[in-house]
Scaffold this motif. Structure first.
Motif, short mmCIF file in Angstrom:
data_model
loop_
_atom_site.label_atom_id
_atom_site.label_comp_id
_atom_site.label_asym_id
_atom_site.label_seq_id
_atom_site.Cartn_x
_atom_site.Cartn_y
_atom_site.Cartn_z
N PRO A 38 0.45 -1.09 -0.04
CA PRO A 38 0.07 0.21 0.02
C PRO A 38 0.98 0.70 0.17
O PRO A 38 1.88 1.22 0.70
N GLY A 39 -0.05 2.50 -0.78
CA GLY A 39 1.04 3.15 -0.65
C GLY A 39 1.02 4.32 0.97
O GLY A 39 2.74 4.72 0.88
N THR A 40 1.07 3.95 1.87
CA THR A 40 0.50 3.75 3.06
C THR A 40 2.13 3.63 3.72
O THR A 40 2.84 3.60 5.12
N MET A 41 2.75 3.22 2.78
CA MET A 41 3.92 2.17 3.88
C MET A 41 4.91 3.34 3.41
O MET A 41 6.24 3.44 4.13
N THR A 42 4.86 4.62 3.04
CA THR A 42 5.67 5.36 3.08
C THR A 42 5.74 6.67 4.13
O THR A 42 6.85 7.23 5.32
N LEU A 43 4.78 6.17 5.00
CA LEU A 43 4.58 6.88 6.45
C LEU A 43 5.59 6.40 7.56
O LEU A 43 5.43 6.49 9.23
N PHE A 320 -2.65 18.34 -0.18
CA PHE A 320 -3.30 17.70 -0.70
C PHE A 320 -2.76 16.39 -0.31
O PHE A 320 -1.83 15.58 -0.37
N SER A 321 -3.63 15.19 -1.34
CA SER A 321 -3.24 13.87 -1.19
C SER A 321 -4.17 12.70 -2.15
O SER A 321 -4.76 13.39 -2.32
N SER A 322 -3.04 12.30 -3.01
CA SER A 322 -3.82 11.73 -4.28
C SER A 322 -5.36 10.42 -3.59
O SER A 322 -5.29 10.04 -3.97
N THR A 323 -4.72 9.68 -2.00
CA THR A 323 -6.04 8.91 -1.85
C THR A 323 -6.11 9.76 -0.76
O THR A 323 -7.71 8.04 -0.83
N ILE A 326 -9.49 13.53 3.55
CA ILE A 326 -9.47 14.26 4.70
C ILE A 326 -8.41 15.73 4.49
O ILE A 326 -8.49 16.02 4.98
N LEU A 327 -6.83 15.01 3.84
CA LEU A 327 -6.65 15.82 3.70
C LEU A 327 -6.54 16.86 2.19
O LEU A 327 -5.39 17.16 2.10
N GLN A 328 -7.18 16.34 1.84
CA GLN A 328 -7.90 17.20 0.47
C GLN A 328 -8.69 18.25 1.29
O GLN A 328 -9.56 18.60 1.32
N SER A 329 -7.43 19.53 0.78
CA SER A 329 -7.92 20.94 0.98
C SER A 329 -9.14 21.49 -0.83
O SER A 329 -9.34 20.66 -1.07
#
Length: 440
Positions: A38-43, A320-323, A326-329
């Protein structure tokens, strides 16, 4: 006392391990995501930073010295954050996006500070070897992607995977760092002086097949910067002339190859074409241009409102967030088609205004000036100091080029910024040791 010494030693070892892990992880994270993770692996990088933050606070004496040694850098960032938070309160505060924005900018400060606290000169040399090793592995990956998988252009990212438009954004950062390491070693190093030529073959070859046109401009500007700030000895002048000849020869070979692989870019490397590409729409569909993004945001999105142009919408209000929804302004949802989030200066402009754009740039200028000053005074570690100075200069170029400074690839830059402080720290420690020895 023995137990206490042991704990401190283990803390240092763990911090160094986490820093090395972070660098390696950044270089494989895109491959993991492409492989299905998952893309959240960046966390994972955030988790490492949290550990580094607590351990840095635990080493309070070292933290104070690190802040004092880079005081202008921290002061500028403090003003940057304060203005962004105040502006967010004025324009509508969303606490989750505010915290996310603080995370996006602050994570690299935490990482850089941890490097300053725990690294010594020997660690710098180990890190340099690690990055060069990653560079050689990356070259093999790129060759495989081009010759075996028959990919080219945006889809060649080496160790950063094959995701179009993303992989070679990260790849460019690694190539710049590799070139700076090799150039500094050529000018001031005592060992492996000819590594530069191997690195040039690898990096410029990768730049050709991955369509990284800007890399050729970067290396010319980096070479010019190195020659301007380096002390003009006979050896430096002689080596500089060799570099000029080698770079010109490499360009004569590489540029025609680039044009042959990508005929649509024929004629790119002339001044008028470069200016046109920098100022016109990035995708030729009405979105922002690299060099004109800040101006277009001020006039089109902010309607030349003095308050917004100067201070922006506040931290979090351009996030911004692509996924993660809630993080998309609101600003992102309305204006994302203009791709302001593809350029760091535009991304900063939306949230912190023109003052924020200047402050963010000043953080890299402060590192550059700090390193330049140390380069004049330090005779022993000029190779390491020059590397730090040139990487900070490269960061200024990347500021308008793309969003690299706000992706995990920026860790490759922020692990080198501390080299300047580490050299100064080593010098002061030796002076203190000599003075103590004389008193005894």
């Amino acid at each position: 006392m023995r137990l206490r010494f042991r704990i401190v030693l283990n803390c240092d070892t763990l911090m160094k391990f986490l820093i090395y892990f972070q660098i390696i992880y950044v270089c494989i994270i895109r491959l993991l995501i492409i492989a299905g993770m998952p893309g959240t692996m960046t966390l994972v990088c955030d988790f490492v930073n949290i550990l580094l933050l607590f351990m840095s606070i635990g080493k309070f004496k070292g933290l104070k010295k690190a802040i004092k040694g880079n005081i202008s850098f921290y002061y500028v960032y403090l003003i940057f954050f304060l203005l962004g938070i105040i502006s967010a309160f004025v324009n509508g505060l969303n606490i989750i996006r505010l915290l996310w924005s603080v995370r996006n900018f602050g994570r690299f400060i935490v990482f850089m500070t941890a490097c300053c606290i725990t690294f010594e000169l020997n660690d710098v040399k180990k890190l340099k070897r690690l990055i060069l090793c990653i560079g050689h592995i990356n070259f093999l990956f790129c060759c495989y992607q081009y010759f075996v998988k028959h990919l080219k252009g945006d889809y060649i990212g080496g160790v950063f995977g094959t995701e179009g438009g993303v992989s070679n954004t990260w790849l460019n950062v690694l190539l710049v760092v590799l070139f700076v390491l090799a150039l500094s070693e050529w000018l001031y190093g005592r060992k492996n002086k000819y590594r530069l030529f191997l690195v040039m073959i690898e990096t410029m070859g990768i730049a050709v097949i991955s369509e990284l046109k800007f890399f050729f401009i970067e290396i010319i500007l980096i070479c010019m910067c190195a020659f301007i700030i380096a002390k003009k000895t006979y050896s430096i002048v002689y080596k500089s002339l060799i570099i000029v000849v080698v770079v010109m020869f490499a360009m004569v070979i590489s540029v025609p190859l680039l044009y042959r692989l990508f005929p649509g870019f024929r004629g790119f490397f002339n001044l008028n074409s470069i200016i046109k590409n920098a100022t016109s729409s990035y995708t030729a569909s009405g979105d922002l241009g690299r060099a004109s993004a800040v101006y277009e945001i001020a006039t089109k999105f902010f309607d030349s409102s003095a308050e917004k142009v100067l201070f922006g919408l506040g931290l979090g209000n351009g996030e911004f967030s692509s996924t993660i929804r809630i993080l998309q302004s609101d600003f992102y949802l309305k204006y994302s088609i203009f791709h302001y989030h593809w350029f760091t200066d535009a991304y900063v402009m939306v949230q912190n205004g023109i003052i924020g754009v200047g402050l963010y740039l000043m953080t890299h200028i402060s590192i550059f000036l700090n390193g330049h000053k140390a380069l004049k005074a330090n005779m022993a570690e000029r190779e390491i100091l020059l590397t730090g100075v040139l990487v900070s200069f490269s960061a200024m170029l990347l500021y308008i080029y793309n969003i690299s400074l706000n992706t995990e690839s920026a860790y490759l830059l922020y692990c080198i910024f501390p080299w300047i402080y580490i050299c100064k720290k080593d010098k002061y420690e030796k002076i203190h040791e000599i003075a103590t020895h004389k008193r005894n």
